[in-house]
Scaffold this motif. Structure first.
Motif, PDB file in Angstrom:
ATOM      1  N   TRP A   1       3.107   1.404  -0.958  1.00 12.19           N
ATOM      2  CA  TRP A   1       2.647   1.790   0.523  1.00 12.19           C
ATOM      3  C   TRP A   1       1.173   1.029   0.726  1.00 12.19           C
ATOM      4  CZ3 TRP A   1       1.255   7.301   2.735  1.00 12.19           C
ATOM      5  CH2 TRP A   1       1.123   7.214   4.162  1.00 12.19           C
ATOM      6  N   LEU A   2       0.951   0.355   1.379  1.00  8.37           N
ATOM      7  CA  LEU A   2      -0.343  -0.301   1.254  1.00  8.37           C
ATOM      8  C   LEU A   2      -1.082   0.278   2.411  1.00  8.37           C
ATOM      9  CD1 LEU A   2       0.058  -4.285   0.652  1.00  8.37           C
ATOM     10  CD2 LEU A   2       0.035  -2.170  -1.100  1.00  8.37           C
ATOM     11  N   SER A   3      -0.543   0.564   3.625  1.00  5.33           N
ATOM     12  CA  SER A   3      -1.286   0.939   4.825  1.00  5.33           C
ATOM     13  C   SER A   3      -1.608   2.480   4.971  1.00  5.33           C
ATOM     14  CB  SER A   3      -0.311   0.536   6.030  1.00  5.33           C
ATOM     15  OG  SER A   3       0.700   1.276   5.940  1.00  5.33           O
ATOM     16  N   ARG A   4      -1.375   3.108   3.901  1.00  2.10           N
ATOM     17  CA  ARG A   4      -1.764   4.633   4.021  1.00  2.10           C
ATOM     18  C   ARG A   4      -3.168   4.983   4.485  1.00  2.10           C
ATOM     19  NH1 ARG A   4      -2.731   6.614  -1.921  1.00  2.10           N
ATOM     20  NH2 ARG A   4      -4.636   6.000  -1.535  1.00  2.10           N
ATOM     21  N   ASP A   5      -4.007   4.236   4.389  1.00  3.17           N
ATOM     22  CA  ASP A   5      -5.380   4.459   4.819  1.00  3.17           C
ATOM     23  C   ASP A   5      -5.846   3.494   6.061  1.00  3.17           C
ATOM     24  OD1 ASP A   5      -5.834   6.844   3.499  1.00  3.17           O
ATOM     25  OD2 ASP A   5      -6.355   5.355   1.664  1.00  3.17           O
ATOM     26  N   LEU A   6      -4.716   2.493   6.586  1.00  5.85           N
ATOM     27  CA  LEU A   6      -5.099   1.434   7.351  1.00  5.85           C
ATOM     28  C   LEU A   6      -4.665   1.703   8.694  1.00  5.85           C
ATOM     29  CD1 LEU A   6      -4.396  -1.422   4.852  1.00  5.85           C
ATOM     30  CD2 LEU A   6      -6.619   0.026   4.998  1.00  5.85           C
TER      31      LEU A   6
ATOM     32  N   GLY B   1       0.144 -12.710   8.471  1.00 11.20           N
ATOM     33  CA  GLY B   1      -0.632 -11.544   8.545  1.00 11.20           C
ATOM     34  C   GLY B   1      -1.668 -11.269   7.566  1.00 11.20           C
ATOM     35  N   VAL B   2      -2.650 -10.268   7.724  1.00 11.47           N
ATOM     36  CA  VAL B   2      -3.599  -9.932   6.784  1.00 11.47           C
ATOM     37  C   VAL B   2      -3.473  -8.544   6.622  1.00 11.47           C
ATOM     38  CG1 VAL B   2      -6.329  -9.871   6.639  1.00 11.47           C
ATOM     39  CG2 VAL B   2      -5.264 -11.802   7.670  1.00 11.47           C
ATOM     40  N   VAL B   3      -3.798  -7.901   5.213  1.00 14.72           N
ATOM     41  CA  VAL B   3      -4.024  -6.374   4.696  1.00 14.72           C
ATOM     42  C   VAL B   3      -5.163  -6.572   4.211  1.00 14.72           C
ATOM     43  CG1 VAL B   3      -3.107  -4.729   3.535  1.00 14.72           C
ATOM     44  CG2 VAL B   3      -1.726  -6.287   4.630  1.00 14.72           C
ATOM     45  N   ALA B   4      -6.225  -5.552   4.581  1.00 16.47           N
ATOM     46  CA  ALA B   4      -7.691  -5.685   3.910  1.00 16.47           C
ATOM     47  C   ALA B   4      -7.919  -4.287   3.640  1.00 16.47           C
ATOM     48  CB  ALA B   4      -8.775  -6.057   5.148  1.00 16.47           C
ATOM     49  N   ASN B   5      -8.313  -4.054   2.341  1.00 15.83           N
ATOM     50  CA  ASN B   5      -8.391  -2.632   1.836  1.00 15.83           C
ATOM     51  C   ASN B   5      -9.892  -2.515   2.205  1.00 15.83           C
ATOM     52  OD1 ASN B   5      -7.916  -0.090   0.614  1.00 15.83           O
ATOM     53  ND2 ASN B   5      -8.530  -0.769  -1.349  1.00 15.83           N
ATOM     54  N   GLY B   6     -10.356  -2.418   3.412  1.00 17.91           N
ATOM     55  CA  GLY B   6     -11.816  -2.411   3.859  1.00 17.91           C
ATOM     56  C   GLY B   6     -11.781  -2.422   5.096  1.00 17.91           C
TER      57      GLY B   6
ATOM     58  N   ALA C   1      -4.233 -10.724  -8.749  1.00 16.44           N
ATOM     59  CA  ALA C   1      -4.119  -9.375  -8.316  1.00 16.44           C
ATOM     60  C   ALA C   1      -5.222  -8.688  -7.644  1.00 16.44           C
ATOM     61  CB  ALA C   1      -3.292  -8.515  -9.604  1.00 16.44           C
ATOM     62  N   CYS C   2      -4.783  -7.749  -6.915  1.00 12.63           N
ATOM     63  CA  CYS C   2      -5.878  -6.948  -6.127  1.00 12.63           C
ATOM     64  C   CYS C   2      -5.447  -5.701  -5.926  1.00 12.63           C
ATOM     65  CB  CYS C   2      -6.250  -7.557  -4.679  1.00 12.63           C
ATOM     66  SG  CYS C   2      -4.983  -7.472  -3.525  1.00 12.63           S
ATOM     67  N   THR C   3      -6.143  -4.531  -5.405  1.00  9.39           N
ATOM     68  CA  THR C   3      -5.825  -3.232  -5.325  1.00  9.39           C
ATOM     69  C   THR C   3      -5.734  -2.833  -4.000  1.00  9.39           C
ATOM     70  OG1 THR C   3      -6.703  -2.629  -7.462  1.00  9.39           O
ATOM     71  CG2 THR C   3      -6.488  -0.884  -6.165  1.00  9.39           C
ATOM     72  N   VAL C   4      -4.845  -2.280  -3.461  1.00  8.35           N
ATOM     73  CA  VAL C   4      -4.915  -1.699  -2.134  1.00  8.35           C
ATOM     74  C   VAL C   4      -4.292  -0.422  -2.042  1.00  8.35           C
ATOM     75  CG1 VAL C   4      -3.988  -2.003   0.443  1.00  8.35           C
ATOM     76  CG2 VAL C   4      -4.709  -4.058  -0.942  1.00  8.35           C
ATOM     77  N   ALA C   5      -4.974   0.517  -1.460  1.00  6.12           N
ATOM     78  CA  ALA C   5      -4.641   2.103  -1.309  1.00  6.12           C
ATOM     79  C   ALA C   5      -4.069   2.626  -2.875  1.00  6.12           C
ATOM     80  CB  ALA C   5      -3.246   2.394  -0.587  1.00  6.12           C
ATOM     81  N   GLY C   6      -4.550   1.916  -3.823  1.00  8.79           N
ATOM     82  CA  GLY C   6      -4.391   2.610  -5.199  1.00  8.79           C
ATOM     83  C   GLY C   6      -3.240   1.626  -5.910  1.00  8.79           C
TER      84      GLY C   6
ATOM     85  N   ASN D   1       5.707   0.712  11.413  1.00 10.44           N
ATOM     86  CA  ASN D   1       5.673   2.091  10.509  1.00 10.44           C
ATOM     87  C   ASN D   1       4.327   1.893   9.565  1.00 10.44           C
ATOM     88  OD1 ASN D   1       7.962   3.304  11.208  1.00 10.44           O
ATOM     89  ND2 ASN D   1       8.957   1.478  10.428  1.00 10.44           N
ATOM     90  N   GLY D   2       3.994   0.531   9.256  1.00 13.60           N
ATOM     91  CA  GLY D   2       2.956   0.278   8.157  1.00 13.60           C
ATOM     92  C   GLY D   2       3.323  -0.774   7.198  1.00 13.60           C
ATOM     93  N   VAL D   3       2.925  -1.038   6.117  1.00 13.99           N
ATOM     94  CA  VAL D   3       2.976  -2.033   5.243  1.00 13.99           C
ATOM     95  C   VAL D   3       3.252  -1.938   4.007  1.00 13.99           C
ATOM     96  CG1 VAL D   3       1.807  -4.233   4.381  1.00 13.99           C
ATOM     97  CG2 VAL D   3       1.060  -3.220   6.492  1.00 13.99           C
ATOM     98  N   VAL D   4       4.395  -2.538   3.347  1.00 18.70           N
ATOM     99  CA  VAL D   4       4.915  -2.291   2.157  1.00 18.70           C
ATOM    100  C   VAL D   4       4.857  -3.635   1.062  1.00 18.70           C
ATOM    101  CG1 VAL D   4       6.924  -1.597   0.851  1.00 18.70           C
ATOM    102  CG2 VAL D   4       6.116  -0.214   2.709  1.00 18.70           C
ATOM    103  N   ALA D   5       4.579  -3.460  -0.020  1.00 23.74           N
ATOM    104  CA  ALA D   5       4.683  -4.639  -0.869  1.00 23.74           C
ATOM    105  C   ALA D   5       5.757  -4.186  -1.750  1.00 23.74           C
ATOM    106  CB  ALA D   5       3.386  -4.755  -1.668  1.00 23.74           C
ATOM    107  N   VAL D   6       6.382  -5.454  -2.194  1.00 19.05           N
ATOM    108  CA  VAL D   6       7.485  -5.313  -3.188  1.00 19.05           C
ATOM    109  C   VAL D   6       7.019  -6.199  -4.472  1.00 19.05           C
ATOM    110  CG1 VAL D   6      10.229  -5.865  -3.689  1.00 19.05           C
ATOM    111  CG2 VAL D   6       9.223  -5.023  -1.237  1.00 19.05           C
TER     112      VAL D   6
END
Length: 224
Positions: free
Chosen positions: A29-34, A116-121, A158-163, A177-182
């Motif tokens: 679950w990548l979007s926990r804090d996004l 789409g774009v997902v940024a851990n920041g 590889a990279c780290t998003v929400a742990g 609802n958010g973002v999920v990676a498989v």
């Protein structure tokens, strides 16, 4: 990579999360804090960049590399793809003080056809971003760029998003609802299970809307 647009278009992030539970897998679950600039539905394969803090070398007189020196090699490699791509910008800890992406980069990614774009920041340049149809998930807007403070540690691995570790070519799906990676090795099993779950829920919703009793439906082999 195969074209799974017909399957992915019918599934939600909740379906994917439930499928991970059924299979005994950890859901990324990548979007926990996004939060999203626009929570539109998107899916694609991850194109990953890992950021990290930069420090001066042992030579205190040496000039630190510019932000452009740190990022120009991977910017030059960005190309349109035959498959939907999601740009995933990760950090071991969310970058809240320094911006990972600005309006120029985000506009360029949109032009290249990223879904789409997902940024851990953080991101910046609100007015330019507001003009984009591109769904962007981040920790919010900020003003300080990464000059002298952040560097690209790797791209395409590889990279780290929400742990969670997101690897190149993992499947990423986002919606309201958010973002999920498989994980790439789990895509087939997760999509098959999620499709079955979505079918059960669709039938249950139709019955509930027609006056059905939720308790009876679940007891009769449904899903909740």
């Amino acid at each position: 990579m195969r074209n799974i647009s017909n399957i992915s278009a019918a599934l939600s992030t909740c379906n994917l999360a439930d499928a991970h539970d059924h299979l005994g897998l950890v859901c990324k679950w990548l979007s926990r804090d996004l939060t999203a600039t626009r929570p539109a539905r998107f899916w694609g394969y991850a194109d990953v960049v890992q950021w990290g803090p930069t420090r001066k070398t042992s030579d205190i007189k040496a000039v630190s590399p510019s932000t452009w020196d740190e990022v120009k090699s991977f910017v030059a490699e960005l190309r349109p793809s035959g498959h939907p791509r999601i740009y995933v910008s990760g950090c071991r800890e969310a970058s809240r003080d320094y911006v990972l992406l600005g309006g120029l980069s985000l506009t360029y990614l949109a032009r290249l056809g990223y879904a789409g774009v997902v940024a851990n920041g953080t991101i910046r340049d609100h007015d330019e971003v507001a003009e984009l149809d591109l769904p962007i998930w981040s920790t919010g807007f900020a003003v300080m760029d990464s000059q002298g403070c952040m560097k690209v540690e790797s791209r395409g691995t590889a990279c780290t998003v929400a742990g969670h570790v997101v690897r190149q070519d993992d499947l990423v799906l986002g919606d309201g609802n958010g973002v999920v990676a498989v994980a790439s090795e789990d895509i087939e099993a997760v999509l098959a299970t999620a499709t079955r779950i979505a079918g059960i829920e669709s039938e249950m919703l139709a019955k509930i809307r027609s006056g059905g009793n939720l308790y009876d439906l679940v007891e009769g082999g449904g899903h909740i």
